[in-house]
Scaffold this motif. Structure first.
Motif, short mmCIF file in Angstrom:
data_model
loop_
_atom_site.label_atom_id
_atom_site.label_comp_id
_atom_site.label_asym_id
_atom_site.label_seq_id
_atom_site.Cartn_x
_atom_site.Cartn_y
_atom_site.Cartn_z
N LEU A 65 1.04 -1.18 0.05
CA LEU A 65 -0.18 0.22 -0.25
C LEU A 65 0.80 1.50 -0.05
CD1 LEU A 65 -3.33 -0.78 2.09
CD2 LEU A 65 -2.49 -1.36 0.12
N ARG A 66 2.41 1.41 0.46
CA ARG A 66 2.49 2.46 0.87
C ARG A 66 3.05 2.89 -0.71
NH1 ARG A 66 5.45 2.58 6.85
NH2 ARG A 66 3.41 2.57 7.82
N PRO A 67 4.03 1.46 -1.02
CA PRO A 67 4.98 1.64 -2.67
C PRO A 67 3.52 2.17 -3.41
CG PRO A 67 5.26 0.08 -1.68
CD PRO A 67 4.33 0.54 -0.68
N TRP A 107 0.47 11.33 -9.90
CA TRP A 107 -0.49 12.67 -9.79
C TRP A 107 0.77 13.92 -9.97
CZ3 TRP A 107 -5.57 14.04 -9.73
CH2 TRP A 107 -6.01 15.51 -8.38
N ASP A 108 1.18 13.98 -8.61
CA ASP A 108 2.49 15.17 -8.91
C ASP A 108 2.90 15.29 -10.34
OD1 ASP A 108 1.98 14.80 -6.74
OD2 ASP A 108 3.26 15.03 -5.91
N SER A 109 3.02 14.10 -11.08
CA SER A 109 4.16 14.38 -12.21
C SER A 109 3.41 13.86 -14.09
CB SER A 109 5.42 13.27 -12.44
OG SER A 109 4.37 12.43 -11.89
N VAL A 110 2.21 13.79 -13.32
CA VAL A 110 1.14 13.72 -14.66
C VAL A 110 -0.03 14.54 -14.62
CG1 VAL A 110 0.40 12.28 -16.67
CG2 VAL A 110 2.81 11.56 -15.40
N LEU A 111 -0.58 13.59 -13.78
CA LEU A 111 -2.16 14.19 -13.82
C LEU A 111 -2.30 16.19 -13.19
CD1 LEU A 111 -4.00 11.34 -12.20
CD2 LEU A 111 -3.03 11.47 -14.68
N THR A 112 -1.33 16.22 -12.33
CA THR A 112 -1.67 17.93 -12.08
C THR A 112 -0.90 18.97 -13.79
OG1 THR A 112 -1.33 17.34 -10.60
CG2 THR A 112 -0.64 19.31 -10.65
N PRO A 113 0.14 18.61 -14.03
CA PRO A 113 0.15 19.04 -15.56
C PRO A 113 -0.64 18.83 -16.74
CG PRO A 113 2.32 17.83 -14.51
CD PRO A 113 1.34 17.56 -13.65
N VAL A 114 -1.59 18.21 -16.72
CA VAL A 114 -1.97 17.45 -17.95
C VAL A 114 -3.54 18.24 -17.62
CG1 VAL A 114 -3.30 15.79 -18.64
CG2 VAL A 114 -1.71 15.75 -18.45
N GLY A 115 -4.09 18.23 -16.07
CA GLY A 115 -5.20 19.38 -15.50
C GLY A 115 -4.64 20.21 -14.95
N ARG A 116 -3.62 20.87 -15.04
CA ARG A 116 -3.42 22.98 -15.36
C ARG A 116 -3.48 22.71 -16.86
NH1 ARG A 116 1.24 23.06 -11.19
NH2 ARG A 116 0.64 22.93 -9.62
N ALA A 175 4.22 5.84 -5.28
CA ALA A 175 3.77 6.24 -7.15
C ALA A 175 2.75 6.52 -7.49
CB ALA A 175 3.79 3.93 -7.51
N LEU A 176 1.40 6.16 -6.92
CA LEU A 176 -0.39 7.20 -7.53
C LEU A 176 -0.03 9.26 -7.20
CD1 LEU A 176 -2.90 4.69 -5.64
CD2 LEU A 176 -2.27 4.84 -8.47
N ARG A 177 1.46 9.38 -5.89
CA ARG A 177 1.37 10.54 -5.02
C ARG A 177 2.42 11.02 -6.44
NH1 ARG A 177 3.24 13.13 0.18
NH2 ARG A 177 3.32 14.80 -0.38
N ARG A 178 3.83 9.99 -6.76
CA ARG A 178 4.17 10.68 -7.89
C ARG A 178 3.22 10.85 -9.56
NH1 ARG A 178 9.62 6.75 -6.33
NH2 ARG A 178 9.92 7.76 -4.53
#
Length: 354
Positions: free
Chosen positions: A52-54, A63-72, A58-61
């Motif tokens: 669960l922690r890894p 989100w931060d590296s792909v989904l957030t820039p794409v959403g912006r 991974a999901l946080r990375r």
């Protein structure tokens, strides 16, 4: 393992008789539950630590590296499209078309409403006001006087000369006859209730329900204490059981596998590495170098043969052609004659130096 006994009443024979059987039964029931609970807790911790922690990192990375820039980027694109494609045309349409049209329509509606109000006031309201003032008001006053004389005055006389004396008589009858009778009946009913209901209820409460409730309280308290003690004992038993299981796994699986890895796999791997893999790799490297040297020698031989054939046919070197760079004429050691493919000699020979 004894629970806190401060603030309790002195224990009796009933408590001592209930405690031991209840604790035995509860211990038998709780031990398997505690063992399974400890196993599930250990599995949950391992699952959290391993998966669960890894996965969360991974999901946080992601989100931060792909989904957030794409959403912006999508938000910026949608905002730009909406602002320049919808909001700006709508604002222009409202400012230069709808607002002037609305003001004109409002002015026309205001003028029409004013004219309509003047017509209604002149043709309807004023005639109706004159009719009410000169005809309906005097007529209504006359009709009110007639109704007062015919309908209201008889009821006032009936209330004053008939209903008021009758009410006074009823009040006297209630005060001097019905109220004493009701008080007597209430006293008799209260006495019968005390004798037939309250006294038996007090007897049942004092001699049946109170001892039974005390026994149930003692039993419940002992069951609760038994559960507390059984949970603690089950914790010790569960730790002992899982330690024994871990010791058996370590003795039956981990140590043999470790011994097999150290005593068999490691020497075999070292032997394969030292006596098979390294010689094979060395031989392959030497074969590769020999093949490379052979290919280079064959390439050089073919180049020399082509150069000699060209010189024999044309009478000169193939200088200036792409892929065939002309080498500088070389001289052999100790002579001034040139030979193709020989390394260039210095301009001053050894004999001339001497």
């Amino acid at each position: 393992m004894d629970v806190d006994k401060r603030g309790r009443e002195p224990e009796g024979c009933l408590t001592a008789a209930i405690r031991i059987p209840v604790r035995i039964v509860v211990l038998i029931v709780v031990v398997p539950v505690r063992v399974v609970w400890d196993a599930l807790t250990a599995c949950g911790r391992a699952l959290d630590r391993v998966l669960l922690r890894p996965l969360g990192r991974a999901l946080r990375r992601l989100w931060d590296s792909v989904l957030t820039p794409v959403g912006r980027a999508l938000a910026w694109l949608v905002t730009g499209l909406v602002t320049h494609g919808v909001v700006a045309p709508c604002a222009w349409l409202y400012r230069w078309v709808l607002a002037p049209a609305g003001r004109g329509v409002a002015r026309l509606a205001a003028g029409f409403a004013a004219g309509t109000a003047w017509l209604v006031t002149t043709l309807v309201v004023r005639p109706l006001a004159w009719l009410h003032r000169t005809v309906l008001r005097p007529l209504g006053r006359g009709v009110g006087l007639v109704l007062w004389a015919v309908l209201v005055w008889p009821w006032i006389a009936l209330y004053r000369w008939v209903m008021t004396p009758a009410g006074h008589g009823l009040v006297w009858l209630y005060t001097h006859a019905l109220l004493p009778l009701g008080r007597g009946l209430w006293a008799a009913g209260a006495w019968l209730g005390r004798v037939l209901i309250v006294a038996p209820a007090l007897f049942v409460h004092r001699w049946v329900l109170t001892p039974l409730g005390r026994a149930l309280v003692v039993a419940g308290r002992e069951v609760r204490d038994a559960f507390v003690v059984a949970w603690r004992v089950a914790g010790y038993v569960s730790r002992a059981v899982w330690r024994a299981v871990a010791w058996l796994v370590r003795q039956l699986a981990v140590r043999p596998l470790t011994w097999f890895y150290r005593s068999v796999c490691t020497p075999v791997g070292h032997a394969v590495r030292d006596h098979l893999w390294r010689p094979v790799r060395r031989a392959a490297a030497e074969a590769g170098r020999a093949a490379g040297a052979a290919l280079a020698s064959a390439r050089e031989t073919v180049r020399r043969a082509r150069r000699d054939a060209w010189r024999a046919l044309v009478g000169g070197d193939r200088a200036g052609r792409p892929g065939e760079p002309a080498g500088a004429p070389a001289r052999s050691l100790g002579s001034t004659t040139t030979a193709p493919g020989v390394a260039p000699a210095p301009e001053i020979s050894l004999r001339k130096r001497g």
